[in-house]
Motif scaffolding. Structure first.
Motif, PDB file in Angstrom:
ATOM      1  N   TYR A 154       0.843  -1.188   0.000  1.00  0.00           N
ATOM      2  CA  TYR A 154       0.000   0.000   0.000  1.00  0.00           C
ATOM      3  C   TYR A 154       0.885   1.247   0.000  1.00  0.00           C
ATOM      4  O   TYR A 154       1.772   1.381   0.838  1.00  0.00           O
ATOM      5  CB  TYR A 154      -0.925   0.002   1.217  1.00  0.00           C
ATOM      6  CG  TYR A 154      -1.893  -1.153   1.199  1.00  0.00           C
ATOM      7  CD1 TYR A 154      -3.143  -1.030   0.603  1.00  0.00           C
ATOM      8  CD2 TYR A 154      -1.528  -2.387   1.748  1.00  0.00           C
ATOM      9  CE1 TYR A 154      -4.024  -2.104   0.564  1.00  0.00           C
ATOM     10  CE2 TYR A 154      -2.404  -3.465   1.707  1.00  0.00           C
ATOM     11  CZ  TYR A 154      -3.644  -3.316   1.113  1.00  0.00           C
ATOM     12  OH  TYR A 154      -4.509  -4.393   1.062  1.00  0.00           O
ATOM     13  N   LEU A 155       0.633   2.109  -0.968  1.00  0.00           N
ATOM     14  CA  LEU A 155       1.392   3.351  -1.134  1.00  0.00           C
ATOM     15  C   LEU A 155       0.492   4.530  -0.798  1.00  0.00           C
ATOM     16  O   LEU A 155      -0.556   4.716  -1.422  1.00  0.00           O
ATOM     17  CB  LEU A 155       1.890   3.475  -2.580  1.00  0.00           C
ATOM     18  CG  LEU A 155       2.657   4.752  -2.928  1.00  0.00           C
ATOM     19  CD1 LEU A 155       4.052   4.716  -2.318  1.00  0.00           C
ATOM     20  CD2 LEU A 155       2.743   4.924  -4.448  1.00  0.00           C
ATOM     21  N   TYR A 156       0.899   5.321   0.200  1.00  0.00           N
ATOM     22  CA  TYR A 156       0.168   6.512   0.615  1.00  0.00           C
ATOM     23  C   TYR A 156       0.965   7.734   0.169  1.00  0.00           C
ATOM     24  O   TYR A 156       2.194   7.751   0.272  1.00  0.00           O
ATOM     25  CB  TYR A 156      -0.023   6.516   2.135  1.00  0.00           C
ATOM     26  CG  TYR A 156      -0.750   5.285   2.632  1.00  0.00           C
ATOM     27  CD1 TYR A 156      -2.121   5.307   2.880  1.00  0.00           C
ATOM     28  CD2 TYR A 156      -0.060   4.088   2.834  1.00  0.00           C
ATOM     29  CE1 TYR A 156      -2.797   4.165   3.313  1.00  0.00           C
ATOM     30  CE2 TYR A 156      -0.726   2.938   3.265  1.00  0.00           C
ATOM     31  CZ  TYR A 156      -2.085   2.984   3.505  1.00  0.00           C
ATOM     32  OH  TYR A 156      -2.751   1.851   3.924  1.00  0.00           O
ATOM     33  N   TYR A 157       0.286   8.761  -0.322  1.00  0.00           N
ATOM     34  CA  TYR A 157       1.011   9.892  -0.894  1.00  0.00           C
ATOM     35  C   TYR A 157       0.210  11.172  -0.760  1.00  0.00           C
ATOM     36  O   TYR A 157      -1.022  11.170  -0.675  1.00  0.00           O
ATOM     37  CB  TYR A 157       1.349   9.648  -2.367  1.00  0.00           C
ATOM     38  CG  TYR A 157       0.191   9.108  -3.178  1.00  0.00           C
ATOM     39  CD1 TYR A 157      -0.692   9.955  -3.820  1.00  0.00           C
ATOM     40  CD2 TYR A 157      -0.012   7.733  -3.285  1.00  0.00           C
ATOM     41  CE1 TYR A 157      -1.753   9.469  -4.547  1.00  0.00           C
ATOM     42  CE2 TYR A 157      -1.073   7.229  -4.007  1.00  0.00           C
ATOM     43  CZ  TYR A 157      -1.942   8.098  -4.634  1.00  0.00           C
ATOM     44  OH  TYR A 157      -3.013   7.594  -5.335  1.00  0.00           O
ATOM     45  N   SER A 187      -6.796   3.696  -5.289  1.00  0.00           N
ATOM     46  CA  SER A 187      -8.011   3.128  -4.705  1.00  0.00           C
ATOM     47  C   SER A 187      -9.290   3.713  -5.286  1.00  0.00           C
ATOM     48  O   SER A 187     -10.371   3.160  -5.094  1.00  0.00           O
ATOM     49  CB  SER A 187      -8.016   3.350  -3.194  1.00  0.00           C
ATOM     50  OG  SER A 187      -8.110   4.742  -2.895  1.00  0.00           O
ATOM     51  N   GLY A 188      -9.188   4.854  -5.968  1.00  0.00           N
ATOM     52  CA  GLY A 188     -10.358   5.437  -6.611  1.00  0.00           C
ATOM     53  C   GLY A 188     -10.934   6.653  -5.914  1.00  0.00           C
ATOM     54  O   GLY A 188     -11.861   7.289  -6.432  1.00  0.00           O
ATOM     55  N   ASP A 211      -9.088  -3.149   5.193  1.00  0.00           N
ATOM     56  CA  ASP A 211      -8.812  -3.029   3.760  1.00  0.00           C
ATOM     57  C   ASP A 211      -7.675  -2.070   3.457  1.00  0.00           C
ATOM     58  O   ASP A 211      -7.202  -1.984   2.318  1.00  0.00           O
ATOM     59  CB  ASP A 211     -10.070  -2.637   2.987  1.00  0.00           C
ATOM     60  CG  ASP A 211     -10.590  -1.229   3.330  1.00  0.00           C
ATOM     61  OD1 ASP A 211      -9.921  -0.464   4.072  1.00  0.00           O
ATOM     62  OD2 ASP A 211     -11.688  -0.891   2.847  1.00  0.00           O
ATOM     63  N   MET A 212      -7.215  -1.300   4.458  1.00  0.00           N
ATOM     64  CA  MET A 212      -6.069  -0.384   4.366  1.00  0.00           C
ATOM     65  C   MET A 212      -6.318   0.828   3.475  1.00  0.00           C
ATOM     66  O   MET A 212      -5.439   1.659   3.315  1.00  0.00           O
ATOM     67  CB  MET A 212      -4.811  -1.134   3.885  1.00  0.00           C
ATOM     68  CG  MET A 212      -4.393  -2.291   4.773  1.00  0.00           C
ATOM     69  SD  MET A 212      -3.897  -1.774   6.429  1.00  0.00           S
ATOM     70  CE  MET A 212      -2.338  -0.973   6.089  1.00  0.00           C
ATOM     71  N   VAL A 213      -7.489   0.952   2.899  1.00  0.00           N
ATOM     72  CA  VAL A 213      -7.789   2.085   2.016  1.00  0.00           C
ATOM     73  C   VAL A 213      -8.979   2.886   2.520  1.00  0.00           C
ATOM     74  O   VAL A 213      -9.475   3.769   1.817  1.00  0.00           O
ATOM     75  CB  VAL A 213      -8.038   1.620   0.564  1.00  0.00           C
ATOM     76  CG1 VAL A 213      -6.807   0.916   0.013  1.00  0.00           C
ATOM     77  CG2 VAL A 213      -9.267   0.722   0.474  1.00  0.00           C
ATOM     78  N   THR A 214      -9.428   2.586   3.749  1.00  0.00           N
ATOM     79  CA  THR A 214     -10.572   3.268   4.339  1.00  0.00           C
ATOM     80  C   THR A 214     -10.264   3.603   5.789  1.00  0.00           C
ATOM     81  O   THR A 214      -9.689   2.784   6.511  1.00  0.00           O
ATOM     82  CB  THR A 214     -11.835   2.386   4.293  1.00  0.00           C
ATOM     83  OG1 THR A 214     -12.016   1.878   2.969  1.00  0.00           O
ATOM     84  CG2 THR A 214     -13.065   3.185   4.697  1.00  0.00           C
ATOM     85  N   ILE A 215     -10.656   4.796   6.224  1.00  0.00           N
ATOM     86  CA  ILE A 215     -10.480   5.205   7.612  1.00  0.00           C
ATOM     87  C   ILE A 215     -11.630   4.680   8.452  1.00  0.00           C
ATOM     88  O   ILE A 215     -12.812   4.868   8.106  1.00  0.00           O
ATOM     89  CB  ILE A 215     -10.380   6.734   7.715  1.00  0.00           C
ATOM     90  CG1 ILE A 215      -9.058   7.223   7.099  1.00  0.00           C
ATOM     91  CG2 ILE A 215     -10.484   7.192   9.174  1.00  0.00           C
ATOM     92  CD1 ILE A 215      -8.945   8.733   7.018  1.00  0.00           C
TER      93      ILE A 215
END
Length: 314
Positions: free
Chosen positions: A105-108, A135-136, A182-186
């Motif tokens: 997972y890449l956060y930017y 992630s969209g 899911d690592m893409v949702t808070i």
């Protein structure tokens, strides 16, 4: 910082080594905001710098002398929501990466901050070098005195919870969130006290049951930029301010936006950061920032001893 200054920094970070003065630092990489991690026994760095902020890339090394570019991780044209704010141009910076559940997972950070709020995005890949698929949607959007930049995701070894740390220059506000599996949702925000002297670039690591929150303080392109830290019994505080880890010296200025990583050979802790190769003087500094690596030492009370900057990789 405002979007014009941040965009300029991104362009400068991608300039060649010939733009800097003084001896080469311990990596020689002209980049900034390095997130470091160990993958298959090699040190990987995910920094700011790539086509003037249009993309992000990664580098790896087996000996901290010879670096291999791992290719482009993600490009702006693969982020479908990036133009939703109506800003005429955008830039990517300050990435962070973590692996979970067999994926990467890449956060930017996505700017500008003004006149539209900055945002943090997240993308997913099957390999650490990508390609990463966005992630969209934005994971977090700034506003109301909060700048949504400088993401850092940390997995608490005690219970496996993943925390997102974010926040920076505009408002100098740190916010902490729990991520869903899911690592893409808070999932939710955790209320935290503001650590003393916090400006941006938060990083979390744990050692012997103590949690170390470290962060950058000061103006990114001036002599005040430095690394401070606080400790806590949990990833969310309460913070006990412990002082300065890194600050400018007679030959190098503005050390900051760092990460901690274990040396894959010795197991010792290292700090990976960027700096300006120049003597003291008022800002704003210009030219390329460089990435450097130093070894960390701890006192008997768990304190991080102040780091002396060097030009040779430890």
């Amino acid at each position: 910082m405002n979007h014009a200054a941040r965009a300029a920094a991104l362009i400068l970070a991608g300039m060649t080594a010939a733009c800097a003065s003084g001896p080469p630092p311990s990596t020689g990489l002209a980049a900034a905001d390095p997130h470091a991690t160990v993958i298959d026994g090699q040190l990987w760095i995910y920094p700011t710098g790539g086509k003037g902020g249009l993309s992000l890339s990664a580098w790896s090394t087996a000996d901290r002398t010879h670096w291999v570019k791992r290719g482009e991780l993600i490009h702006q044209d693969r982020i479908g929501w990036i133009d939703d704010d109506g800003a005429p141009r955008h830039h990517l910076w300050a990435p962070a990466v973590i692996t979970a559940g067999g994926h990467w997972y890449l956060y930017y950070s996505v700017g500008p901050q003004n006149p539209t709020p900055s945002r943090i995005g997240v993308a997913v890949a099957d390999r650490p070098e990508g390609p990463f698929i966005d992630s969209g949607r934005p994971l977090l959007t700034g506003g109301n005195g909060f700048e949504a930049i400088d993401p850092m995701v940390y997995r608490d070894p005690r219970d496996g919870t993943h925390y997102l740390y974010a926040g920076g220059s505009d408002g100098s506000t740190l916010r902490v969130f729990v991520l869903k599996p899911d690592m893409v949702t808070i999932a939710r925000e955790v209320a935290v006290d503001q650590p003393p002297n916090f400006t941006e670039g938060a990083f979390m690591h744990e050692r012997n049951g103590t949690y170390y929150l470290s962060y950058s303080h000061g103006k990114w392109n001036g002599p005040s930029y430095s690394v401070h830290y606080a400790t806590a019994p949990s990833p969310t505080g309460p913070w006990r301010y412990r002082g300065v880890i890194l600050e400018g010296d007679a030959r190098r200025q503005g050390p900051g936006h760092h990460s901690f990583v274990r040396d894959p050979a010795s197991g010792d802790w290292l700090i990976v950061y960027h700096r300006w190769e120049r003597p003291p003087g008022p800002g704003p500094y210009k030219g390329a920032r460089r990435i450097a690596v130093e070894r960390i030492a701890y006192g008997s009370d768990g304190a991080i001893l102040p780091v002396r900057m060097t030009d040779v990789s430890p």
